[in-house]
Design a protein around this motif. Sequence first.
Motif, PDB file in Angstrom:
ATOM      1  N   VAL A  18     -21.952 -27.541  19.477  1.00 47.75           N
ATOM      2  CA  VAL A  18     -20.576 -28.007  18.536  1.00 47.75           C
ATOM      3  C   VAL A  18     -19.354 -28.008  19.589  1.00 47.75           C
ATOM      4  CG1 VAL A  18     -18.998 -27.774  16.776  1.00 47.75           C
ATOM      5  CG2 VAL A  18     -21.373 -27.314  16.457  1.00 47.75           C
ATOM      6  N   GLN A  20     -16.906 -28.720  23.471  1.00 44.26           N
ATOM      7  CA  GLN A  20     -16.675 -29.047  24.875  1.00 44.26           C
ATOM      8  C   GLN A  20     -15.295 -29.326  24.716  1.00 44.26           C
ATOM      9  OE1 GLN A  20     -17.045 -32.383  27.118  1.00 44.26           O
ATOM     10  NE2 GLN A  20     -19.356 -32.263  27.130  1.00 44.26           N
ATOM     11  N   PHE A  59     -11.699 -35.466  20.563  1.00 42.93           N
ATOM     12  CA  PHE A  59     -12.648 -36.298  19.234  1.00 42.93           C
ATOM     13  C   PHE A  59     -11.630 -37.219  18.743  1.00 42.93           C
ATOM     14  CE2 PHE A  59     -15.010 -37.212  15.521  1.00 42.93           C
ATOM     15  CZ  PHE A  59     -15.824 -37.939  16.196  1.00 42.93           C
ATOM     16  N   PRO A  64     -15.767 -42.442  18.997  1.00 43.54           N
ATOM     17  CA  PRO A  64     -16.785 -41.244  19.023  1.00 43.54           C
ATOM     18  C   PRO A  64     -17.217 -40.960  20.512  1.00 43.54           C
ATOM     19  CG  PRO A  64     -17.675 -42.669  17.763  1.00 43.54           C
ATOM     20  CD  PRO A  64     -16.369 -43.125  17.848  1.00 43.54           C
ATOM     21  N   LYS A  68     -15.622 -35.316  23.454  1.00 43.19           N
ATOM     22  CA  LYS A  68     -16.236 -34.427  24.130  1.00 43.19           C
ATOM     23  C   LYS A  68     -15.838 -33.083  23.184  1.00 43.19           C
ATOM     24  CE  LYS A  68     -16.534 -35.994  28.337  1.00 43.19           C
ATOM     25  NZ  LYS A  68     -17.859 -36.605  29.002  1.00 43.19           N
ATOM     26  N   VAL A  69     -17.066 -32.404  23.173  1.00 42.03           N
ATOM     27  CA  VAL A  69     -17.112 -31.075  22.565  1.00 42.03           C
ATOM     28  C   VAL A  69     -18.014 -30.139  23.082  1.00 42.03           C
ATOM     29  CG1 VAL A  69     -18.178 -29.932  20.437  1.00 42.03           C
ATOM     30  CG2 VAL A  69     -17.406 -32.357  20.118  1.00 42.03           C
ATOM     31  N   SER A 107     -21.478 -31.207  24.981  1.00 43.52           N
ATOM     32  CA  SER A 107     -21.967 -32.481  24.847  1.00 43.52           C
ATOM     33  C   SER A 107     -21.929 -33.382  25.973  1.00 43.52           C
ATOM     34  CB  SER A 107     -20.988 -33.055  23.675  1.00 43.52           C
ATOM     35  OG  SER A 107     -19.639 -33.603  24.354  1.00 43.52           O
ATOM     36  N   ILE A 110     -21.520 -38.747  22.181  1.00 45.77           N
ATOM     37  CA  ILE A 110     -21.254 -38.443  20.389  1.00 45.77           C
ATOM     38  C   ILE A 110     -21.333 -40.123  19.696  1.00 45.77           C
ATOM     39  CG2 ILE A 110     -19.557 -38.003  18.688  1.00 45.77           C
ATOM     40  CD1 ILE A 110     -18.523 -36.197  20.698  1.00 45.77           C
ATOM     41  N   PHE A 118     -21.847 -38.417  12.578  1.00 43.71           N
ATOM     42  CA  PHE A 118     -22.123 -38.353  13.895  1.00 43.71           C
ATOM     43  C   PHE A 118     -23.317 -37.645  14.379  1.00 43.71           C
ATOM     44  CE2 PHE A 118     -17.922 -38.844  12.482  1.00 43.71           C
ATOM     45  CZ  PHE A 118     -17.229 -39.693  13.138  1.00 43.71           C
ATOM     46  N   GLU A 119     -23.920 -38.242  15.433  1.00 51.62           N
ATOM     47  CA  GLU A 119     -24.791 -37.424  16.094  1.00 51.62           C
ATOM     48  C   GLU A 119     -24.265 -37.000  17.637  1.00 51.62           C
ATOM     49  OE1 GLU A 119     -28.413 -39.837  16.656  1.00 51.62           O
ATOM     50  OE2 GLU A 119     -29.267 -39.043  14.576  1.00 51.62           O
ATOM     51  N   VAL A 120     -24.350 -35.665  17.545  1.00 53.86           N
ATOM     52  CA  VAL A 120     -23.894 -35.093  18.873  1.00 53.86           C
ATOM     53  C   VAL A 120     -24.910 -34.429  19.682  1.00 53.86           C
ATOM     54  CG1 VAL A 120     -22.266 -33.584  20.041  1.00 53.86           C
ATOM     55  CG2 VAL A 120     -21.566 -34.261  17.729  1.00 53.86           C
ATOM     56  N   THR A 121     -25.134 -35.336  21.147  1.00 55.45           N
ATOM     57  CA  THR A 121     -25.980 -34.984  22.055  1.00 55.45           C
ATOM     58  C   THR A 121     -25.611 -33.968  23.130  1.00 55.45           C
ATOM     59  OG1 THR A 121     -27.223 -36.877  21.299  1.00 55.45           O
ATOM     60  CG2 THR A 121     -28.042 -35.900  23.419  1.00 55.45           C
TER      61      THR A 121
END
Length: 190
Positions: A18, A20, A59, A64, A68-69, A107, A110, A118-121
């Motif tokens: 979660v 960045q 964010f 999205p 950055k996360v 991340s 996103i 959302f999907e955070v990769t």
Amino acid sequence: MNTFSTAALAATAFLVLVSQPALAQQKLDAAKSEMGFVSKQMGVPVEGKFRKFDAQVAFDPKKPEAGKVSFTIDTGSASFGSPETDAEVVKPTWLGVAKFPQATFQSSAIKAVGGGKFEVTGKLAIKGSTQNVVVPVALTQAGGATTATGGFTLKRLEFKIGEGEWADTSMVANDVQVKFKLLLSGVPAL
């Protein structure tokens, strides 16, 4: 012992997932946020949490892909509510806190999937091992605050959590459920 390591790994994975670098005005309210994990020891769910973690968020829900996360978790803050287990999970066989005091998530992408979801990769690093993960996140907003909730499953053995005799998944399951609820300020409207 097994349950603690698995739970700590899951919590670490979640925190890493979660986070960045963040916009200066976007802040995590750690006191009102939660990072937890559930592992199974001999088929029985065991819950734990991380008491110390931080996130950097940059964010905009309307953009999205530019977000950055990053997340940092103090692995020594893993707690199962039992002094014996808490003392065991920090050992080299489990989280190896002396050598690996933090777990991180950074991340790389996103993606909006609709309805405030959302999907955070990104890359999750725990105990010297790094794995790609995809974390589903749901956002809700009220009173100027944004709540990000989600969860994912990680495989503890991919991160060398529970080595040696504890690698036996009949005692401690390989799957660790990571779940989180993060309270953020400064996030633009959905």
